[in-house]
Scaffold this motif. Structure first.
Motif, PDB file in Angstrom:
ATOM      1  N   ILE A 217      40.801  34.318  48.372  1.00  0.00           N
ATOM      2  CA  ILE A 217      42.177  34.756  48.160  1.00  0.00           C
ATOM      3  C   ILE A 217      43.126  33.688  48.682  1.00  0.00           C
ATOM      4  CG2 ILE A 217      43.900  36.518  48.633  1.00  0.00           C
ATOM      5  CD1 ILE A 217      41.685  38.530  48.976  1.00  0.00           C
TER       6      ILE A 217
ATOM      7  N   ALA B 268      47.600  35.361  45.248  1.00  0.00           N
ATOM      8  CA  ALA B 268      48.313  36.578  45.636  1.00  0.00           C
ATOM      9  C   ALA B 268      49.731  36.640  45.103  1.00  0.00           C
ATOM     10  CB  ALA B 268      48.318  36.710  47.160  1.00  0.00           C
ATOM     11  N   THR B 269      50.435  35.508  45.111  1.00  0.00           N
ATOM     12  CA  THR B 269      51.867  35.561  44.818  1.00  0.00           C
ATOM     13  C   THR B 269      52.268  34.692  43.631  1.00  0.00           C
ATOM     14  OG1 THR B 269      52.472  33.710  46.274  1.00  0.00           O
ATOM     15  CG2 THR B 269      52.330  35.905  47.284  1.00  0.00           C
TER      16      THR B 269
ATOM     17  N   MET C 157      47.732  38.011  41.063  1.00  0.00           N
ATOM     18  CA  MET C 157      48.179  39.312  41.556  1.00  0.00           C
ATOM     19  C   MET C 157      49.678  39.525  41.329  1.00  0.00           C
ATOM     20  SD  MET C 157      45.936  39.582  45.081  1.00  0.00           S
ATOM     21  CE  MET C 157      46.357  41.314  45.322  1.00  0.00           C
TER      22      MET C 157
ATOM     23  N   THR D 250      51.407  46.531  49.493  1.00  0.00           N
ATOM     24  CA  THR D 250      50.596  45.312  49.588  1.00  0.00           C
ATOM     25  C   THR D 250      49.134  45.658  49.824  1.00  0.00           C
ATOM     26  OG1 THR D 250      52.523  44.234  50.586  1.00  0.00           O
ATOM     27  CG2 THR D 250      50.430  43.066  50.709  1.00  0.00           C
TER      28      THR D 250
ATOM     29  N   PHE E  37      45.647  44.805  47.342  1.00  0.00           N
ATOM     30  CA  PHE E  37      44.428  44.121  47.771  1.00  0.00           C
ATOM     31  C   PHE E  37      43.220  45.057  47.730  1.00  0.00           C
ATOM     32  CE2 PHE E  37      47.524  41.098  49.317  1.00  0.00           C
ATOM     33  CZ  PHE E  37      46.901  39.892  49.051  1.00  0.00           C
TER      34      PHE E  37
ATOM     35  N   VAL F 113      48.798  38.272  53.810  1.00  0.00           N
ATOM     36  CA  VAL F 113      47.611  38.294  52.951  1.00  0.00           C
ATOM     37  C   VAL F 113      46.360  38.560  53.781  1.00  0.00           C
ATOM     38  CG1 VAL F 113      46.078  36.836  51.551  1.00  0.00           C
ATOM     39  CG2 VAL F 113      48.538  36.888  51.084  1.00  0.00           C
TER      40      VAL F 113
END
Length: 230
Positions: A13, A43-44, A78, A93, A97, A124
């Motif tokens: 990740i 993630a972003t 994501m 959040t 995940f 994260v």
């Protein structure tokens, strides 16, 4: 050389595109070469007005190119807001995940270090750890934190958590692919002596390798390991 077979199915990740290459690109390339099932989750994603649309599109294209060089075919976006994870409710959040980890069911989870200076990295790590709680036998058996140049070493250790590696992966055979993958992020690479440079990345790999009598290595901190019975 021993294989990384004990890693099983792997999920790396990255808070932002290129973190996965900086932190564990050589290990990911080696895992692919050894036939492992590897997924990278970014993630972003940058959102306007802080990030221009053309800039975001360019980075996404660079990400695809970098992962192709590493040999990773499964990339998940994501889409959480970059540099703004702290604006989201923790439940939202954590849920994102939990869905990711539940869908992939990795044996090994590679995460950014909790002591990184960037708040996105910290969030994260925490959200992934919540999602990876060993509540059943499908939880990841191995969780490793990787180091990211310009993030892991810029906080305020020892006031904040210090990265003290205790797991080293020999990437002598895949260092070149790691460097090529980072070079694919043309918008992110900086000239030496800045840390986000090819020279600095190679120097770190050489340093970590020399600590374990290898030509190049990536260093990790073992967060948790579960040895299950057959």
């Amino acid at each position: 050389m021993k294989t990384l077979g004990h890693f099983g199915k792997v999920l790396a990740i990255a808070p932002h595109p290129d973190d996965e290459v900086l932190g564990c690109g050589g290990t990911l390339a080696r895992l692919v070469d050894e036939g492992a099932d590897v997924t990278i989750a970014i993630a972003t994603k940058g959102n306007p007005p802080a990030f221009l649309a053309e800039q975001v599109e360019r980075v996404m294209q660079e990400t695809q190119k970098a992962h192709h060089i590493l040999g990773v075919r499964d990339t998940r976006q994501m889409g959480l807001p970059a540099a703004a994870l702290d604006t989201l409710p923790a439940a939202q959040t954590n849920s994102a995940f939990a869905e990711l980890i539940g869908d992939i069911a990795p044996d090994t989870l590679l995460l950014p270090f909790i002591g990184d200076i960037h708040l996105d990295h910290q969030i994260v790590f925490l959200a992934a750890m919540v999602a990876a709680r060993p509540r059943n036998n499908d939880a990841p058996c191995q969780i490793l934190a990787y180091e990211t140049l310009s993030e892991t070493n810029w906080f305020a250790a020892p006031t904040t958590p210090a990265f003290v590696p205790n797991v080293f992966v020999d990437i002598s055979a895949t260092l070149g692919r790691k460097l090529d993958a980072f070079a694919a992020f043309e918008s992110q690479v900086r000239p030496f002596p800045e840390e986000r440079s090819i020279e600095a990345l190679k120097a770190l790999a050489t340093l970590r390798g020399s600590a374990v009598h290898a030509r190049a290595a990536e260093a990790f901190m073992l967060v948790r390991q579960i040895v299950r019975s057959a």
